[in-house]
Design a protein around this motif. Structure first.
Motif, PDB file in Angstrom:
ATOM      1  N   ASP A   1      -7.377   4.930   7.110  1.00  0.00           N
ATOM      2  CA  ASP A   1      -7.883   6.235   6.685  1.00  0.00           C
ATOM      3  C   ASP A   1      -6.751   7.181   6.305  1.00  0.00           C
ATOM      4  OD1 ASP A   1     -10.442   5.382   7.102  1.00  0.00           O
ATOM      5  OD2 ASP A   1     -10.840   6.633   8.853  1.00  0.00           O
TER       6      ASP A   1
ATOM      7  N   ARG B   1     -16.607   5.016   2.060  1.00  0.00           N
ATOM      8  CA  ARG B   1     -15.463   5.282   2.940  1.00  0.00           C
ATOM      9  C   ARG B   1     -14.472   6.238   2.276  1.00  0.00           C
ATOM     10  NH1 ARG B   1     -10.801   1.331   4.764  1.00  0.00           N
ATOM     11  NH2 ARG B   1      -9.924   2.611   6.444  1.00  0.00           N
ATOM     12  N   PHE B   2     -14.224   6.047   1.002  1.00  0.00           N
ATOM     13  CA  PHE B   2     -13.306   6.912   0.258  1.00  0.00           C
ATOM     14  C   PHE B   2     -13.793   8.358   0.310  1.00  0.00           C
ATOM     15  CE2 PHE B   2     -10.652   6.768  -3.949  1.00  0.00           C
ATOM     16  CZ  PHE B   2      -9.731   7.628  -3.380  1.00  0.00           C
TER      17      PHE B   2
ATOM     18  N   ALA C   1     -16.780   0.717  -1.328  1.00  0.00           N
ATOM     19  CA  ALA C   1     -15.524   1.454  -1.193  1.00  0.00           C
ATOM     20  C   ALA C   1     -15.738   2.952  -1.330  1.00  0.00           C
ATOM     21  CB  ALA C   1     -14.514   0.963  -2.232  1.00  0.00           C
TER      22      ALA C   1
ATOM     23  N   THR D   1       0.824  -1.210   0.000  1.00  0.00           N
ATOM     24  CA  THR D   1       0.000   0.000   0.000  1.00  0.00           C
ATOM     25  C   THR D   1       0.861   1.264   0.000  1.00  0.00           C
ATOM     26  OG1 THR D   1      -1.815  -1.132   1.126  1.00  0.00           O
ATOM     27  CG2 THR D   1      -1.758   1.267   1.277  1.00  0.00           C
TER      28      THR D   1
ATOM     29  N   VAL E   1      -6.738  -1.065   4.353  1.00  0.00           N
ATOM     30  CA  VAL E   1      -6.083   0.217   4.094  1.00  0.00           C
ATOM     31  C   VAL E   1      -6.629   1.236   5.095  1.00  0.00           C
ATOM     32  CG1 VAL E   1      -5.849   2.114   2.450  1.00  0.00           C
ATOM     33  CG2 VAL E   1      -5.645  -0.239   1.649  1.00  0.00           C
TER      34      VAL E   1
ATOM     35  N   ILE F   1      -5.683   6.319   2.851  1.00  0.00           N
ATOM     36  CA  ILE F   1      -6.660   6.801   1.873  1.00  0.00           C
ATOM     37  C   ILE F   1      -6.470   8.293   1.639  1.00  0.00           C
ATOM     38  CG2 ILE F   1      -9.117   7.101   1.359  1.00  0.00           C
ATOM     39  CD1 ILE F   1      -9.664   4.667   3.163  1.00  0.00           C
TER      40      ILE F   1
ATOM     41  N   SER G   1     -16.241  -3.104  -6.125  1.00  0.00           N
ATOM     42  CA  SER G   1     -15.939  -3.321  -4.707  1.00  0.00           C
ATOM     43  C   SER G   1     -17.105  -3.948  -3.948  1.00  0.00           C
ATOM     44  CB  SER G   1     -15.538  -1.993  -4.045  1.00  0.00           C
ATOM     45  OG  SER G   1     -16.622  -1.072  -4.018  1.00  0.00           O
TER      46      SER G   1
ATOM     47  N   VAL H   1      -8.151  -0.162  -3.810  1.00  0.00           N
ATOM     48  CA  VAL H   1      -9.587  -0.001  -3.589  1.00  0.00           C
ATOM     49  C   VAL H   1     -10.161  -1.187  -2.819  1.00  0.00           C
ATOM     50  CG1 VAL H   1     -11.828   0.190  -4.742  1.00  0.00           C
ATOM     51  CG2 VAL H   1      -9.882   1.525  -5.565  1.00  0.00           C
TER      52      VAL H   1
ATOM     53  N   ILE I   1      -9.599  -0.482   0.701  1.00  0.00           N
ATOM     54  CA  ILE I   1     -10.564   0.480   1.252  1.00  0.00           C
ATOM     55  C   ILE I   1     -11.828  -0.248   1.680  1.00  0.00           C
ATOM     56  CG2 ILE I   1     -12.035   2.464   0.726  1.00  0.00           C
ATOM     57  CD1 ILE I   1      -9.921   3.414  -1.250  1.00  0.00           C
TER      58      ILE I   1
END
Length: 449
Positions: free
Chosen positions: A35, A165-166, A162, A3, A33, A38, A65, A25, A28
């Motif tokens: 925060d 959260r992204f 995904a 990552t 992964v 991200i 996702s 992704v 995520i």
């Protein structure tokens, strides 16, 4: 690739391959992964942009996702197509467009959102209808898309998880305003609906997310390019948001106006004309019509016959609302206790309109949200809003305010007066500024748009 190495590569301006983007992704979505990672990735993209292949890979990874809807088992007799708007004030197009296109033989699984800021949300408008369920179980959603041809609901947790959260991380790291991230967020959710074609309504003007034509054009071209590259042919229309689209802004008031269009009572309005232009492109994209004239004729027949209104009624009833919403609209929609006109301080013509300010006036009345998740008042809003170039005086008001109290009315009246400028109107702006079709959108290895 680890990552941290994915982030490092993007930070240094290197192009990522599809496998690396998909790995990120996936992380995520499954939580592997963090925060902070991200946020670092989003900032690297914000600063260094993405090539077209990277943008396509990011969009496809967000789409994949979670669940991607598959309609093949239903053996639908028509194409699965949809429309998405970047949002605006008085933009009630979806409530008209979905049923109208369905009445012409399409199937429209429309996943919509709520309002935030100065723009209204489709789900909030539909929830002004008593009993309407915006979160039905998946089986009911599929049945309605098959039988009524249209169902407008909220996003499920299974579609593009995904993205949720992204976006939450982007929202607090000053990375929302990035074309590749905006496009991937919009299209990741839309393409997860298993569409055969998509039509985008990208707004431009002072009430739009992208206020200038250049910004709107860049977004529209990027969307058409990326969606088409991801396997869903997409046409983007750049439409005007220099004034309120409908003659109303709010929730119940906009539902009333949408139903008037569906009943054939507002055939010359801006709302009708923009909706019809989008519908023409949807019918062509779904191969239900070969040319504009043929598409227009089909749409005109569907509206005149009552077919479009009937599809809306079937959708509402199928999702728990009243069966007679089209015929008995006022019986079911909430009405504010104070409904009164606000007049300009002098007679004149509307020369300019701060569309965003009018949207915020609705928010201040209680018809929108200052923060996500807040409750809203479906009854309040503005109706009979004067258009650019229209004369206003002691008889013709700037708007009619629907308020919860006299104090709310007085505050909204002052906001409306400040938002509207009287004077000599300029040349009329076009409703449709530009149409960008899949073949028009730039594409190519390494190209940026």
């Amino acid at each position: 690739m680890l990552t941290a190495e994915i982030i490092r590569a993007k930070r240094d301006g290197r192009e990522l391959d599809a496998a690396a983007i998909r790995r990120f992704v996936t992380g995520i979505a499954d939580g592997s992964v963090g925060d902070e990672q991200i946020g670092a990735f989003a900032m690297a993209v914000y600063l260094n942009d993405m090539t077209t292949p990277e943008r396509i890979a990011l969009t496809e990874a967000i789409r994949d996702s979670g669940e991607v809807l598959d309609w093949t088992t239903l053996d639908l007799p028509g194409p699965v197509i949809d429309k998405h708007s970047t949002g605006g004030v008085g933009d009630v197009v979806s409530l008209i467009l979905g049923p109208w296109v369905a009445a012409c033989g399409a199937h429209v699984p429309m996943i919509s959102g709520r309002g935030l800021g100065h723009t209204g949300g489709t789900l909030d408008k539909l929830e002004a209808i008593p009993g309407y369920d915006v979160t039905p179980d998946p089986a009911r959603f599929r049945e309605l898309v098959r039988d009524a041809g249209v169902a407008i609901i909220g996003q499920t947790g299974q579609l593009a998880p995904a993205d949720k959260r992204f976006y939450a991380v982007r929202d607090v790291t000053a990375t929302v305003e990035s074309i590749p991230l905006i496009v991937a967020s919009i299209l990741g959710k839309k393409l997860a609906c298993g569409l055969e074609a998509l039509v985008m309504d990208v707004k431009t003007g002072n009430g739009a997310f992208m206020p200038t034509h250049a910004q709107s054009q860049a977004l529209a071209r990027a969307i058409a390019t990326i969606a088409t590259g991801a396997g869903t042919p997409t046409t983007a229309l750049i439409t005007d948001m220099e004034q309120v689209l409908a003659a109303s802004a709010g929730n119940a008031v906009e539902v009333r106006e949408a139903l008037a269009v569906l009943r054939g009572e507002a055939a010359d309005s801006r709302l009708y004309r923009v909706t019809r232009a989008l519908a023409v492109e949807m019918l062509k994209a779904g191969r239900l019509a070969a040319a504009d004239d043929e598409a227009g004729e089909r749409l005109d027949r569907a509206l005149a016959s009552g077919g479009a209104a009937e599809r809306f009624a079937r959708m509402v009833a199928g999702l728990g609302g009243p069966h007679d919403i089209v015929e008995a609209t006022d019986r079911h929609l909430p009405e504010a206790p104070v409904v009164r006109a606000v007049h300009a301080e002098r007679a004149g013509r509307v020369a300019a309109m701060d569309t965003r300010a009018l949207g915020m006036a609705v928010v201040e009345l209680g018809g929108g949200r200052r923060v996500a998740g807040a409750a809203i008042d479906h009854a309040v809003g503005l109706s009979e809003i004067a258009a650019l170039g229209e004369a206003v005086d002691g008889e013709r008001p700037l708007a009619v305010i629907h308020a919860r109290s006299e104090a709310d009315f007085a505050a909204a009246a002052e906001r409306v007066r400040r938002a509207v400028t009287l004077g000599e109107p300029g040349a009329p702006r076009p409703l449709i500024h530009e149409i960008i079709r899949p073949d028009d959108a730039p594409a190519g290895q390494g190209e940026r748009s």
